[in-house]
Structures are given as C-alpha cells and as structure tokens.
Motif scaffolding. Structure first.
Motif, mmCIF file in Angstrom:
data_model
loop_
_atom_site.group_PDB
_atom_site.id
_atom_site.type_symbol
_atom_site.label_atom_id
_atom_site.label_comp_id
_atom_site.label_asym_id
_atom_site.label_seq_id
_atom_site.Cartn_x
_atom_site.Cartn_y
_atom_site.Cartn_z
ATOM 1 N N UNK A 77 -77.478 -11.540 53.714
ATOM 2 C CA UNK A 77 -78.335 -11.634 54.895
ATOM 3 C C UNK A 77 -79.139 -10.345 55.007
ATOM 4 N N UNK A 109 -75.501 -11.875 62.790
ATOM 5 C CA UNK A 109 -75.577 -11.705 61.341
ATOM 6 C C UNK A 109 -74.140 -11.777 60.804
ATOM 7 N N UNK A 110 -73.887 -12.661 59.886
ATOM 8 C CA UNK A 110 -72.597 -12.808 59.189
ATOM 9 C C UNK A 110 -71.485 -13.449 60.032
ATOM 10 N N UNK A 132 -80.226 -15.127 54.014
ATOM 11 C CA UNK A 132 -80.646 -15.508 55.359
ATOM 12 C C UNK A 132 -81.439 -14.330 55.912
ATOM 13 N N UNK A 133 -82.643 -14.592 56.324
ATOM 14 C CA UNK A 133 -83.518 -13.512 56.779
ATOM 15 C C UNK A 133 -83.779 -13.646 58.273
#
Lengths: 317, 317, 317, 317
Positions: free
Chosen positions: B180, B253-254, B286-287
């Motif tokens: 990510x 994120x994550x 994943x951005x």
C-alpha cells in the motif's frame, strides 16, 4: 542446497461434491456466510468475503460427497509453465482446459493417490459493487455478517494410501515444503502438512486412508480472524442444528484452533484460525512420533472415532 | 514481467538506541515480556517468545534514542550473495562483519536516506531449555506471560526525506514489494508499505520527514495474536505508567489493529495484530490519496499531532 | 408470593485443604496469578486482583485435599443477624468466631450434607499500595499479568448425598434462588445451581455423590474476562505442566465457558467466563432432564469419566 | 444504616423518538441485529436476542429525536406498590396506564429534570418459535447473527440541569445506588452513575446539560459479550456507513469498553461490554474530580467535542 521454488502462490479453489446441491449451497451461504457468485450447470461458485479472487469454492452436484478439483494459483505465467512442464514430465498431466468462474486456462493433473488438482495463473479479481462495496479500498468487499462469516478459504486435508509417495510428489514436482509431519514406527509417514505460503499449511495428507480408498477428502477449512470467532462459529452451528464433530480446541500439530462439522452433503468442514507464520526459510520439519500423537490435541482433547475413520466419499462397510 | 525476487525471508532484528539502557531493557523485559539472552558491551540482545532466532531486538546505549541497524534475513546463502552483489553494485554497501548474537556473517549497507541495514543468512535457532522449554515441540519456547507477552518482532517504520527514492531502492535492489502507499497531490509518495513476506508489510517508509532529517525512526512493532491482546496491552501500559500515544484502534492503511506507546529511552513502539495475508502474487499496490487519508483511521480515529511530528532522534526546535 | 430475600451479597471466600501447602500456594500464585496476602499457622490467604476484599481463597495444610469453610458475605449487619437467626432455628448453627484475614466476626454452620459454611458482614477492603496500586481508582489493584491472571473468585461446586434436601435448606434458610437444575427420572434433583447475585450461580450442588460420601468438593471456580482468556489459561496450563481435565468448552447448563484442571493438592479448579446476567426477578428455574444432559455440553463435548466420579477428598476404592 | 431497597430489578425498556421511523427501525434491525416484534401506531417494538422480555426498545415517530419513556421493572407486585407510593408521595407521579408490548399495568412519572419514566412488574416473557427457537432452553432465542448482533439493552445515559437533585431523587425514591460520580470544583455533581443491578450502572446522569435544556438523551447502550465484539461492531458500522463518533476505547469511569455512533434519527447509541460486577453491598461511590477526568479515558482517549455538547433533541443555536 537447491534453492526453494516459489512457483505456487496459494490454494485457489476447492471443489466439493454433494448429493444435495441446494442444501450444501444453503449451508455455505446462510451458515458460513459466503456468497454465491455464479452457477454453471451443476456447479455453484462461491466466495468468502476476504477472498480476493472471484470464487474460492465450487460446489458440484454428484452422487456422493467428496472432493473434486483442488486448484493452485501459480505466482506468474512463467512459474505456471515451469510447473506444468514438471507435471508433464512426471506423466501425471491431464491437459489444459479453459478455466471456470474467473480462472484463466487451467492445467489438470492428479496426485499419485488420484486426487484431481489443477494449476492456473490468470485470475479475475473480485470486484464488489453496490451495497457490497467495502468502506476501505484494501478489502475485497464488505465483511460478511451472515452466520459464521468466514473470511477466506484456508486449506484442504485429504487422505491417501501412501503419504510418503504423495508428499514427495508435491514437494518435488510442485515445490511444496513440509512444515510438520507424523512418522509411524515403521519410519513411514502417517501425516504430512505441506505449504507454499508462510501459513503453516495449505495442503495436508492427513492420514493413511484406513479403508485403502483413493482420492478421499478429510476436510476443507475456512479461516476466521481469532479464536473467539471459532467459538462463535460453534454457537452458530449449535443454533442452526449443524452437526459438530469436535472442537473448538487446539491442535498439537500446527497449534491451529479448530472446529469440525459436517455440511449437509456429508463433507467435513473445518473452521480455523492461525496466527502463526513460518517465516524461517530453513526451518526443518517438525516430526512427531505416534506416541506423541497419542497424547491427544494440545489441551489433551481426544478426537472422536469418526475423525479417524470418516472421509468422503464414505466407505460402505 | 520480471518474476518477483524471493531473496529476503523476513525482518530479523532491529537495533534501538537509548540514552537509558537499563530502563529500556527493563521495559522490554518486564512490560513487553521479552527475554534478554545476551549482553555484549553496550548492547542487550532480546527476543520475544515466538521468535525462532536467538535475538530479534538489540538495545544499545547511546546519547540519543533512534534506530541502529535493521537486519534482514536472506532465504539462502545464494540469495544473500545475489542481494549483496546488488547492493555493492548500487554503491551503498559497507562491507562484511561477523554477526552478533546468533547471526552469521553480515553485510552492512545504508538505504538512500541513511538508515543502517544489514543482510545475513546464517542464524542460530533459539533453543529453549529448562523451565522455558515449551510443551509443544513446534514452539520456540514457552509462551511469555509477563506483562504484554508480545509474540514476535513484526515490522519497522522509518521516516526519510524522499520516499520515492528509498522505496525504489528497496524494491529494485532488495526485492521488496509494495502493498500500500499514499501519494501526495504532487504525485510523489508520502508513505510506502513494503514487504518480503505475505504479511502486509515488514518495512514502512511512513512519512516524508517533516524536519528533513535523515535516518530517523518512527516506530518498531511487536505482534500479539488477537485484537483483544492489543487492548490488554493498553491495560498493562496503563497500570505500568507507560505513556500511550494513541490506540488501540484500527489503521485504514493495512487494517492492522494498533497501539502506540513510548519506551523509556524515547523510542516509539507499536503493539500490533494483523490476521491478513497478501497471498495474491500480482496484487497491485493499494494507493491512497491525501484526501482519503485525511478521513482518519478506519474507525475515524484521529492521530495526535506527535504521531505526525515526533521521530527518533527527536529534533530540537 | 413471598418476596425474595436479599440478605447474602456474594460468595466471599473458599477454603481449600491440601496435602502439599507449598505446591498448592505456588500454583495459585505462579500459575493462576493470585497474591498471597497473609499466612496464619497452616493457612495461606490469597486474593485475585479484581477481588475487593482482602482474601478470597484460604489454602490450608491437611492430610487430604478437600474443601474447608465456604464463606458468604451478608448484605448488612441486620441481614447477617436475620440469617444467623434462621440458621440457629434450623439447628445447624455452630456459633460465632472471630473472623480471619479481614473478615469480622463470623458465624459457622453446616449444610445438611456437612459442608462447612460461614456468614459474615464486616470485611476489610483490599488496599493496594506501592507498585500494586492501580492506575484507575475504581479497581482494587493492578491487573495481575502473572500466568492466567484470574480476575476474581466465582463459585464453588460441591457434591452431596441428597440435593433436594441441601438445595431446599440453602433456599429456605439463606435465601438462595435456583437458576437451573437437573431432575432425575425419579423426580429428584441430580444437580442444582443456586445464586444470590445476578450471576447465574454462586453455589452448585453439582451431583449426587456417587460414593455416598458427605462434604465433598467438585471444584472451585475463578473468573476471567472473556472466552479468549479461558483458552489462554489452557495454553498456560499446557506450558506449566498443569493437568487439564477437560475444556475449554461451553456448558449446556448455564452456558459458561469452562476449563477444568487440578491444583497440585488434588483439588479440581475451574477457569470460567460468563457474560450472562439473570436480571429477571421471577424467572422460573430452567429444568433439564437426564436425557437432555446425555447430549453432552453445548457444543457436544463429552466430559471424561473423572469429571463424574472424582471429588475431594478422593475415595479409595 | 438503613438497609438497601431491592424494589427495582432492571432497566426494562427505552423509548427512542425519531424523525425517520423507517430508517431508525432499519438501523436497529439490519445493523444492530435486533428483531421487530410488534408495531402499534407510530411505535415499533424491538428486542435483542438475549433480552428475556418481549421488547426492550420502542422506536416512536416524532418531530425530533430524543428519548420517550424509560421503563424500570420492579422485583415484585409488592415492590411495585412500594415504589409507586414513594413516587406519589414525591408529587411526581403521572398515574397508571395499561402497558404496551408485553408490559402489564404501568405507572408513569418524571424525574426532576422531566425525563419520562415508568414502573411495571407484569411482563410477558419472549417465546421464540420456529426457526428462532434456540438450541439451548436457557436462552430466550437463537443468537442473532445479523450485523452487530447486540445481546441486550444495557443502560441509558441522560443529561439534566441539576444532577445532585436528580440523582438524589432516584436514590431516595426508587432505591438506586451510586457506583461512581464526578464532582465539580464547587462540590456539585457533574456526573452520576446509578444502578439497581450489580452491573456497574443502569442509569447515568452523564453531564449537566450545557444548553440548560430539560429531558435530553445522551445515549442508550446495548451490550455485546466481549471487547472483540465492540471492535467488530465498529467494523460493521464502517462498512454500513454508520457515523461513528468515538471508540472503541475504554472508559476511565466504570472501565467499560465503548463505541459511540448515531442512528439515522439522530440519537446517539453505544455498544458496550462490561465484565465487572459490583458485588460488594457497601462499596462507597468512587468519586472523580474534574482534574482526574481531564486526563481522558482509561487509555488516554480524548472524546470529540460533540460528545460533550450533543444530546437529543439537539439544540438549535
């Protein structure tokens, strides 16, 4: 030392055979909380909410319960080509077919015991839409809150007549590694846990089939996030009238927290959680003796006789 | 497509610098529940009960807190040789040394931002004896029941001045993959999560250092088995007077469940649990955009200012 | 309808007899995580970190394992006087003594089967000091992180020769209420779960003693906060070599999550968690038949023979 | 010492007012996992799967959000009569009505701040049938696996203009006890947690209403079994687009694990778990100062401004 092969990425799909397609699909949808994404002739394709591919479970109408094709995703097209070459060289290849339900072209083969397996690389990622679209973009779709709400397909455990032979085949031809094993007093394997991911196992040859039958299934396992959810799964099974075979308890081999039950078609399924990762690149297999295994599971749990004798298809005696 | 490199196995050890060695070691032993296995001059070597190697944490006396050497275990001697060649070719190599506390010969280098890193393959497995010998042979030693009882070293998060540059270096030279990332409005990275295992990250370039300093540490993370244990860690920290910075909560994120606190030397540590595995061999990163990150963590948690501004060594302003 | 009596507040202390005082105390301190607060002659007094009174467990050296005095705290001095009057009237009173380890004056009696019991009201609250002082003032002391770290004494389960007789006595003389019971085919009780708190039970007459002995103990139970901690207790027992009898699993009666094991003196202890509260003031007892009980525990768990036959003191046969 | 009164058994039902009845009912059914059991005119009656009575939540269409009647179940008809007499004597009684949705005759009153309350004893127990019948007869119905699946109504938190006055009324007239309280620098209460069960609170006067409005609601709380399920509730809210206000985290006062969010009608709801029981009959209230409360919640969590300023009905400014 030959360097390890990294050509297989993970277990991609398991096909279960069932004499009662509607009841089996109902179980996986309503009780386990999976979604049916596609139906083709006699097969329903399903997925758990955390699986990134389109379908991780195929349920197929058949005369008797059992396991159909066990599919492994390769890490790349080149890796796929290498493994197909190796299988072809072993004489066990059964050729290419177009893949189903999101899989690209697929190469079939059988392990020495006769279990049908397949290799593929191309795969359609699941795209959740509408009210299934997740809030966080790093999640394939919304968490399922139906019944157990399993997160993903975890592993498959099959029996065979000669574990040494089968495990060696998977290791040498496909690149599996052994994490743990049980060795009998005659020095031959009576259980072998194999993996291609750092999960502690993706495939188990769980037992020398006591009936001497080929190609049988002990269970297919689905993962939840924590031990509490394995217990919650037992609560759900209790209320839904699902037959629990044993658990929740903790395996000695692999230390996973388990719960075994039967889906309506007669196949055994396992709800599992496992926080361990085998990150060491050179960890030798943990080898258990029969005597050690006689002590029961980690907390002393003794498994019921059926767990040692029942596999699908069942054997009439 | 070039095939992915599998030359690094996992994060092996992190060295923390501390102005108060006794207090820092006391924290890791009494509060986190780790064991000290060796002391060499100004360094104490510690391990978590689930780590298979001899020592996963080195705590070294220094004038100021910060991170010393971050060591990565290679998957084989051949893999080590390949990565050393690549590092040498990049001009960032700093040569071989004999390894410490169970590590065989070790090759040092610096990432572009100046963080000291090292590569090694040979490693002494931990052998638990006496009253630390585990009941189950597939476990490195008995579970620690002291304080938090962390299971294993998980990851390290460092800041740098140019994340694009550093992430590219780790990807191209060492074989890391990006899981990510956060991209700023100018198209440059402001965060990058990198992994060599199927855990979702082993190394994070967490933020463009707002002070423009090189080689700083945001945090080092230790894993527990379930989210309940992250909350229990907060209970332990509360009673022990450990300064909690934020959490328990869930990262967007994550999706890891986190708890941030400070060890007595001033370094930030994280208690984490993460059940997710990135098994897909071809999942694109994943951005996230800045706008998406402004929404806070998964459940809307807003991090305190210190989390965005404090790293070690701290910057006097 | 006569209004319910609220004269007893809760189970205050259980005395265990042990042929190996040091080993038993070692177990409760090192494995269960309790603290010894006082030693008087042959008795050690201990407490769990969440108990508000000075000591909830008394361990006393004796020739054989078993249960000594089971003490109940009254809700007030007036309530104490009322219950003492009732006991005196029943002819089972054994007079007043000065209380031990924080208890004020205490009135002794025996239930019809001969179990020693006591009533008291005055009680010294635990005052944690120094490094045991809690961070939050609404907690008796810091959470124990040693071993299992049990939170509080929960209940006691004893066997007797005539459950109807004993349960009636506790109901009519002391004001206990029945939450659940098992009735045999002859219409007589074979199990009775009694409570004075809204916990589902504080005292159980668990079974008609198959050996026809009086005054025996089946187990004493300690509570943890969640089912995960019952599983963690089993992990601790495994590593510490504690003999687990059965569990973790879920009782059908009362639905509590249980784990049974033996302390070194030979007494059975239970680790339990129970989130249910019986808030209804008029809920009729749930009555189970023998047939229903034959189905095993909630998830189908079958208890080992020892659970049905072993109590302390053990009977030589 | 006057002996404590045991005339109220527990919080029986809370009525929420909503400007969008369909959306609010949809939230409680689909997201919280409750069942609608009856609809009478503008009111929907709902229950959680663990509630033993027919309905614990009434949702009523209204112009603005807020709280309607808060109903308390008495421990007996005699207890009901005593409390009604006491309320009548206080001049706050509003007379008898026939009860709704399972409640027998009900006596209404208002607390000094104007919150509508009611007392009742007769209550129809829930009888689950068909596919909602539970597997275990000691459970009101099958566990709900829809969304959060809350187990039971837990407590209600209201604001008022004079907490000393309101708390005293509930203590003296109804028999509530104080478990914890916050006292301002002027010696007056700024928060009071009251209970009739051994749960640490059933009713809270949470804050002196900063807007000086009467009869407002801060939140109504529903219980789940463990802290993991509070986190799971946050995961569900995230995916379902429910606005989370804060949490999961741990309160300093009462140590409950909390999650605050808003139902579509604008009322704040709380998901909570609490393993503590206040079994001591004479525990003095824990009193917190303003300074102590400024330290935030147990783990240092700072609540957002809305938590201190928003109640329903909202005040237009």
């Amino acid at each position: 030392m030959t360097e390890p092969v990294h050509d297989l990425a993970h277990l991609g799909r398991v096909e279960l055979l069932t004499p009662d397609l509607d009841a089996s699909v109902g179980f996986f949808v309503e009780v386990l909380g999976m979604d049916e994404v596609e139906r083709v002739r006699d097969s329903a394709f399903l997925r758990a909410w955390g699986d990134y591919e389109r379908a991780s479970l195929q349920v197929t109408a058949a005369d008797r319960p059992g396991v159909g094709t066990i599919s492994w995703r390769a890490t790349s097209e080149a890796a796929l080509a290498r493994r197909v070459d190796a299988v072809e060289a072993s004489g066990r290849g059964e050729g290419w077919s177009s893949g189903s339900a999101g899989h690209g072209r697929t190469f079939g083969f059988r392990d020495p015991d006769g279990h049908r397996m397949a290799l593929y690389f191309e795969s359609r990622y699941h795209e959740a839409a509408g009210d299934r679209a997740p809030a966080l973009k790093n999640q394939p779709e919304r968490m399922s809150t139906r019944g157990v709400g399993v997160r993903r397909l975890d592993h498959v455990n099959v029996w065979c007549r000669d574990i040494d032979d089968n495990a060696s085949y998977m290791i040498e031809t496909l690149g599996f590694r052994v994490s743990e094993q049980v060795v009998g007093d005659d020095g031959r394997l009576v259980g072998s846990w194999l993996h291609v991911t750092p999960k502690s196992y993706d495939l188990a040859y769980g037992r020398v089939d006591p009936a001497g039958v080929g190609g049988r299934l002990h269970h297919v396992a689905f993962a939840v996030d924590a031990r509490e959810y394995v217990m919650r799964a037992a609560d759900v099974f209790l209320d839904e009238g699902v037959r629990i075979e044993c658990g929740p308890a903790k395996h000695a081999v692999q230390q996973t927290c388990f719960l075994y039950a039967f889906e309506p078609g007669g196949n055994r399924i396992e709800i599992i959680t496992d926080g361990r990762l085998l990150l060491a690149p050179d960890r030798p297999p943990v080898t258990w003796t029969i005597e050690e295994r006689m002590r029961g599971q980690a907390w002393g749990t003794l498994m019921p006789e059926s767990w040692f004798t029942y596999a699908t298809p069942p054997v009439e005696t």
